[in-house]
Design an enzyme around this catalytic site. Structure first.
Site, PDB file in Angstrom:
ATOM      1  N   CYS A 227       0.498  -1.246  -0.547  1.00  0.00           N
ATOM      2  CA  CYS A 227       0.471  -0.056   0.249  1.00  0.00           C
ATOM      3  C   CYS A 227       0.596   0.990  -0.151  1.00  0.00           C
ATOM      4  O   CYS A 227       1.416   1.762  -0.994  1.00  0.00           O
ATOM      5  CB  CYS A 227      -0.930  -0.032   1.754  1.00  0.00           C
ATOM      6  SG  CYS A 227      -2.223   0.991   0.970  1.00  0.00           S
TER       7      CYS A 227
ATOM      8  N   HIS B 275      -2.966  -5.170   0.967  1.00  0.00           N
ATOM      9  CA  HIS B 275      -3.336  -5.509   2.527  1.00  0.00           C
ATOM     10  C   HIS B 275      -3.067  -6.838   2.542  1.00  0.00           C
ATOM     11  O   HIS B 275      -3.977  -7.810   2.807  1.00  0.00           O
ATOM     12  CB  HIS B 275      -3.476  -4.620   3.813  1.00  0.00           C
ATOM     13  CG  HIS B 275      -3.746  -2.781   3.652  1.00  0.00           C
ATOM     14  ND1 HIS B 275      -2.486  -2.958   4.920  1.00  0.00           N
ATOM     15  CD2 HIS B 275      -4.209  -2.294   3.561  1.00  0.00           C
ATOM     16  CE1 HIS B 275      -2.642  -1.464   4.128  1.00  0.00           C
ATOM     17  NE2 HIS B 275      -3.310  -1.285   3.725  1.00  0.00           N
TER      18      HIS B 275
ATOM     19  N   GLU C 157      -1.751  -8.596   4.661  1.00  0.00           N
ATOM     20  CA  GLU C 157      -1.164  -9.374   5.799  1.00  0.00           C
ATOM     21  C   GLU C 157      -3.162  -9.612   7.030  1.00  0.00           C
ATOM     22  O   GLU C 157      -2.637  -9.728   7.747  1.00  0.00           O
ATOM     23  CB  GLU C 157      -1.037  -8.444   6.970  1.00  0.00           C
ATOM     24  CG  GLU C 157      -1.179  -6.924   7.064  1.00  0.00           C
ATOM     25  CD  GLU C 157      -0.502  -6.267   6.023  1.00  0.00           C
ATOM     26  OE1 GLU C 157      -0.704  -4.934   6.353  1.00  0.00           O
ATOM     27  OE2 GLU C 157      -0.571  -6.452   4.652  1.00  0.00           O
TER      28      GLU C 157
ATOM     29  N   SER D 140       1.806  -7.340  36.001  1.00  0.00           N
ATOM     30  CA  SER D 140       0.128  -6.728  35.955  1.00  0.00           C
ATOM     31  C   SER D 140      -0.726  -8.075  36.035  1.00  0.00           C
ATOM     32  O   SER D 140      -2.351  -8.144  36.216  1.00  0.00           O
ATOM     33  CB  SER D 140      -0.028  -6.412  34.456  1.00  0.00           C
ATOM     34  OG  SER D 140      -0.092  -7.086  33.587  1.00  0.00           O
ATOM     35  N   GLY D 141      -0.131  -9.389  35.665  1.00  0.00           N
ATOM     36  CA  GLY D 141      -0.933 -10.391  35.897  1.00  0.00           C
ATOM     37  C   GLY D 141      -1.768 -10.904  34.639  1.00  0.00           C
ATOM     38  O   GLY D 141      -1.847 -11.697  34.054  1.00  0.00           O
ATOM     39  N   GLY D 142      -0.966 -10.168  32.970  1.00  0.00           N
ATOM     40  CA  GLY D 142      -1.669 -10.026  32.036  1.00  0.00           C
ATOM     41  C   GLY D 142      -0.660 -11.089  31.462  1.00  0.00           C
ATOM     42  O   GLY D 142       0.569 -11.287  32.142  1.00  0.00           O
ATOM     43  N   VAL D 143      -0.794 -11.894  30.267  1.00  0.00           N
ATOM     44  CA  VAL D 143      -0.182 -12.446  29.422  1.00  0.00           C
ATOM     45  C   VAL D 143       1.772 -12.303  29.140  1.00  0.00           C
ATOM     46  O   VAL D 143       1.880 -13.010  29.296  1.00  0.00           O
ATOM     47  CB  VAL D 143      -1.098 -12.832  27.777  1.00  0.00           C
ATOM     48  CG1 VAL D 143      -0.258 -13.507  27.191  1.00  0.00           C
ATOM     49  CG2 VAL D 143      -2.116 -13.541  28.420  1.00  0.00           C
ATOM     50  N   ASP D 144       1.733 -10.845  29.049  1.00  0.00           N
ATOM     51  CA  ASP D 144       2.749  -9.918  28.037  1.00  0.00           C
ATOM     52  C   ASP D 144       3.869 -10.479  29.266  1.00  0.00           C
ATOM     53  O   ASP D 144       4.905 -10.331  29.395  1.00  0.00           O
ATOM     54  CB  ASP D 144       2.866  -8.442  27.833  1.00  0.00           C
ATOM     55  CG  ASP D 144       1.628  -8.048  28.625  1.00  0.00           C
ATOM     56  OD1 ASP D 144       0.655  -8.117  29.244  1.00  0.00           O
ATOM     57  OD2 ASP D 144       1.260  -6.676  27.750  1.00  0.00           O
TER      58      ASP D 144
END
Length: 362
Positions: free
Chosen positions: A86, A176, A178, A230-234
């Site tokens: 693009c 695009h 992707e 934080s307890g999140g996945v990351d």
């Protein structure tokens, strides 16, 4: 420590909100890649990174603007395949001697392209005369191709839907590939990386885990690390990975801001202290956070408040621990891209995440 060197692709980011999807598609096919802002990619960077293929992302700007982003000319002198998507296609055309014009109206949504000639980038996708669904999102269009380029596929609204310079292995798509709305976009990107660029696809998550642990050990040595959890996945994945590498040299700090689901904070503390056996400091700062958020209705302002308070509380706890040599934080690509524009403009900022948008300069 010896770091394994995989074949690698480089994604040059011009500020598209879906740039991270390009990286995801490449990694799904076993290609190691990194996203870097266009204004950080120069001859010196390219020499050090040494990509075997380059992809120029989309972006919100118009190449017809005087101050619009450009690709460093060194990219086109590397001697490796280049794919422009693009805005990336338009930049390539503008810089290599073609012509780009602003359209009278944007083309956004599903479109159908038709193959004009055979080419490795369309290997096993569709036959001449057949149509293929793709996703368009552009205002400008290529009006004249640069010397050496020819048309591979076209659509009624995009006569230069896919173009290529076969001698230099330069490609451009107006759509695009992707995004999932381009039905065989994943295969097209794989054809570019594996077929055109000849990459073997030798990068796996298992290899990444082993290499990341070795790299962390080499970087940290005998030092101590504090991790914002934080307890999140990351952040959880980052914490477990670091703990596998350096054990009790790591201390996690969990700032409980009172905005978790009921019982979730207890779950996080139990998981990390009892299951993973990772040293964890639990700070209940819910009264502070909820007090500062009282009466605030704007979501972006809330995120900024949460991010700023998180740093203040984390700072205070880090000083109590003392002696830390490194700060660790797990952040996903989408968080970074949604929070901060590669070109510094508000047009591609979706929202500020607490672990990106609220961070101080230091």
């Amino acid at each position: 420590m010896t770091e394994q060197r995989h074949e690698r692709a480089l994604i040059v980011d011009f500020g598209s909100q879906v740039t991270q999807l390009i990286a995801r598609r490449l990694r799904e096919s076993g290609v190691y890649c990194e996203i870097h802002p266009f204004n950080k990619v120069d001859a010196a960077f390219l020499g050090e990174y040494d990509p075997q293929a380059v992809i120029l992302s989309g972006g919100p700007s118009s190449v017809t603007w005087d101050d619009s982003p450009r690709a460093d000319d060194a990219i086109f002198k590397l001697g490796v395949p280049v794919l422009g998507i693009c805005y990336g296609q338009q930049v390539m055309m503008q810089q290599l001697g073609g012509k780009v014009e602003s359209g009278t109206s944007r083309e956004f949504g599903r479109a159908f392209i038709e193959k004009v000639v055979d080419d490795p980038i369309l290997s096993d996708l569709f036959h001449a005369g057949d149509s293929e669904q793709v996703w368009m999102s552009h205002g400008d269009h290529v009006a004249e191709m640069a010397p050496g380029f020819g048309v591979i596929a076209k659509s009624p609204g995009a006569p230069y839907a896919i173009i290529s310079d076969p001698e230099r292995k330069f490609y451009g798509t107006q759509f695009h590939p992707e995004v999932v709305h381009t039905v065989h976009g994943r295969e097209l990107l794989r054809n570019f990386t594996h077929g055109v660029a000849g990459l073997k696809g030798d990068w796996t998550m298992a290899a990444y885990r082993a290499e990341a642990i070795e790299k962390i050990r080499g970087q940290v040595g005998k030092g101590r690390v504090i991790c914002g959890l934080s307890g999140g996945v990351d952040s959880s994945v980052a914490a477990v990975l670091i703990h596998e590498a350096i054990g009790d040299q790591l201390t996690c700090v969990y700032v409980d801001h009172g905005l978790m689901r009921q019982g979730e904070s207890e779950q996080v503390v139990t998981l990390f202290r009892e299951h993973y056996n990772i040293p964890l400091v639990h700070v209940d700062a819910s009264d502070l956070f909820l007090g500062k958020l009282e009466g605030v209705s704007d979501p972006e302002r809330k995120r900024k408040i949460i991010g700023g308070l998180f740093i203040d509380v984390f700072d205070e706890e880090a000083k109590k621990i003392g002696g830390a040599d490194f700060l660790a934080q797990g952040t996903l690509y989408p968080d970074v891209i949604e929070s901060v524009s590669a070109i510094g403009g508000p047009s591609v900022t979706i929202k500020s995440h607490h672990n990106v948008g609220g961070l101080p300069e230091r």
